[in-house]
Design an enzyme around this catalytic site. Sequence first.
Site, short mmCIF file in Angstrom:
data_model
loop_
_atom_site.label_atom_id
_atom_site.label_comp_id
_atom_site.label_asym_id
_atom_site.label_seq_id
_atom_site.Cartn_x
_atom_site.Cartn_y
_atom_site.Cartn_z
N SER A 194 56.62 48.41 12.83
CA SER A 194 55.87 48.73 11.63
C SER A 194 54.70 49.74 11.70
O SER A 194 54.17 49.75 12.61
CB SER A 194 55.44 47.51 11.30
OG SER A 194 54.50 47.41 10.08
N SER A 195 54.66 50.37 10.51
CA SER A 195 53.23 51.34 10.38
C SER A 195 52.09 50.42 10.64
O SER A 195 51.18 51.18 10.70
CB SER A 195 53.48 52.02 9.05
OG SER A 195 53.23 51.21 8.01
N TYR B 151 50.62 40.36 13.44
CA TYR B 151 51.78 41.19 13.46
C TYR B 151 52.13 42.23 14.18
O TYR B 151 52.73 42.66 14.96
CB TYR B 151 52.29 41.23 12.09
CG TYR B 151 53.64 41.74 11.63
CD1 TYR B 151 54.82 41.18 12.05
CD2 TYR B 151 53.92 43.28 11.27
CE1 TYR B 151 56.36 41.58 11.62
CE2 TYR B 151 54.99 43.64 10.84
CZ TYR B 151 56.20 43.13 11.37
OH TYR B 151 57.53 43.59 11.13
N LYS C 17 54.02 43.81 17.30
CA LYS C 17 55.08 45.07 17.42
C LYS C 17 54.46 46.02 18.40
O LYS C 17 55.45 46.67 18.88
CB LYS C 17 54.74 45.68 15.87
CG LYS C 17 55.79 44.61 14.71
CD LYS C 17 57.05 44.50 15.19
CE LYS C 17 57.83 43.60 14.27
NZ LYS C 17 59.08 43.79 14.43
N ASN D 56 56.49 51.28 4.78
CA ASN D 56 56.74 50.07 3.93
C ASN D 56 58.04 50.27 3.48
O ASN D 56 58.30 51.54 2.87
CB ASN D 56 55.60 49.99 2.78
CG ASN D 56 54.29 49.75 3.30
OD1 ASN D 56 53.66 50.08 4.39
ND2 ASN D 56 53.54 48.76 2.47
N HIS E 81 56.49 41.53 0.22
CA HIS E 81 55.92 42.79 0.16
C HIS E 81 55.51 43.31 -1.42
O HIS E 81 56.11 42.71 -2.32
CB HIS E 81 56.53 43.82 1.00
CG HIS E 81 56.46 43.74 2.26
ND1 HIS E 81 57.57 43.04 2.99
CD2 HIS E 81 55.62 44.04 3.37
CE1 HIS E 81 57.14 42.80 4.37
NE2 HIS E 81 56.09 43.53 4.50
O1 GFB Z 1 53.20 45.03 0.72
P1 GFB Z 1 51.83 44.62 0.95
O2 GFB Z 1 51.66 43.31 1.03
O3 GFB Z 1 51.79 45.28 2.45
O4 GFB Z 1 50.77 45.29 0.09
P2 GFB Z 1 50.80 46.17 3.47
C1 GFB Z 1 50.56 46.51 -0.27
C2 GFB Z 1 49.36 46.78 -1.14
O5 GFB Z 1 49.93 46.22 -2.59
C3 GFB Z 1 48.06 45.95 -1.07
C4 GFB Z 1 48.84 45.62 -3.11
O6 GFB Z 1 47.10 46.96 -1.43
C5 GFB Z 1 48.21 44.77 -2.04
O7 GFB Z 1 46.94 44.45 -2.55
N1 GFB Z 1 49.60 44.63 -4.06
C6 GFB Z 1 49.67 44.36 -5.39
C7 GFB Z 1 50.64 43.65 -3.82
N2 GFB Z 1 50.22 43.65 -5.83
C8 GFB Z 1 50.81 42.84 -4.77
C9 GFB Z 1 51.68 41.63 -4.90
O8 GFB Z 1 51.91 41.14 -5.95
N3 GFB Z 1 52.18 41.30 -3.83
C10 GFB Z 1 51.77 42.12 -2.47
N4 GFB Z 1 52.27 41.69 -1.63
N5 GFB Z 1 51.03 43.27 -2.52
C11 GFB Z 1 52.00 45.14 5.04
C12 GFB Z 1 51.71 44.14 6.25
O9 GFB Z 1 50.60 45.59 4.84
O10 GFB Z 1 52.72 46.29 5.42
C13 GFB Z 1 52.81 43.91 7.20
O11 GFB Z 1 51.08 42.98 6.16
C14 GFB Z 1 53.88 45.02 7.33
O12 GFB Z 1 52.58 43.37 8.30
C15 GFB Z 1 53.92 45.87 5.99
O13 GFB Z 1 53.34 46.09 8.39
C16 GFB Z 1 54.87 47.09 6.35
O14 GFB Z 1 50.96 47.43 3.32
O15 GFB Z 1 49.25 45.93 2.85
#
Ligand code: GFB
Length: 325
Positions: A111-112, A140, A144, A169, A183
Amino acid sequence: MSFDLTDKLVWVAGQHGMVGRAMMRRLEREPCALLLDPGRTAVDLRRQSEVEDWMAAQRPRIAFLTAGRVGGMYANDAFPADFLYDNLLIEANIIHAAYRTGVEKLLFFGSSCIYPRDAPQPIPEAALLTGPLERTNEAYAVAKIAGIKLCQAYRRQHGCDFISAMPTNLYGPGDNFHPETSHVPAALLRRFHEAKMARAAEVVVWGSGTPRREFLYVDDLADAGIHLLRHYSGESHINIGAGYDVTIAEFAEHIKRCVGFEGRIVYDRSRPDGTPRKLLDSRRIQALGWSATTPLDEGLKRYYDWFLSNQGKLRETVIEAATSK
Ligand code: GFB
């Protein structure tokens, strides 16, 4: 070099997850045989002897390691023990058993988030282990990173052709649509759709809307996986990205348009933003002859069509405290 898949038995570990399902769809176009997952009750990938016995009996020649505990930033932050323990065990068990059973080629998906929070952008492969990780997904990320190091170690010590790929992502069919553990693509697609159906006035988006993310359609990732399997053999992990990023606010606008929601977007700043920016430098895979082909709006359209035709059977992964069992 071109690694040949013809007539080989291929195992996609984790073939019921979003990435595993995309790998299975893509592999159906290849002249290989596909091994079906044994199912969680028959083989718990966290149990070494179960994995070793099953792989010794089935003897896959090629393995794609997509299995693991995954989730969005909330799930990563709330369940660090599960993310670290499950992912370490799954990858160590499969990689070691692949070595013992003579798997010819293995591709591990990371993962990135393995890169430092403040890595240079776009992030080159060489940024690994050059600075502190983002706190919310450190567990996580460490798991990885261990997977990358396992592939390198088995290559160096035992000559195994094990490689690793770091996708950006992802979104696409088979995603997890749980409102808290998903996500951002699945969370927003569902929230905008439900708001449209309920004729709601507004939709809440977490954080400030300013973080930047790069989104890749999962079928593009599967295509990149096959490309790397065929054309890459080396110690370094390889980034797989779309080549451009958008702010979360821009991404929310794309989803709003795709779904046809007409209300307002409001930001819940009590929710964390996570890493400020994550754009991969994908020049290495491009130099190997692969680039992403699905534009964001086209990918989102396919994603929403899939979501609409799978209502009632959407995957909603509830993360429970697995390590306390
Ligand atoms: O997709 P996400 O949870 O992953 O969040 P990350 C990405 C961005 O979307 C963050 C915003 O800035 C969140 O604050 N966001 C806005 C939301 N609304 C929402 C919502 O309703 N749900 C979620 N989840 N986010 C993950 C890692 O980080 O990236 C994992 O936690 C994995 O480990 C994945 O590597 C690729 O990009 O922040």
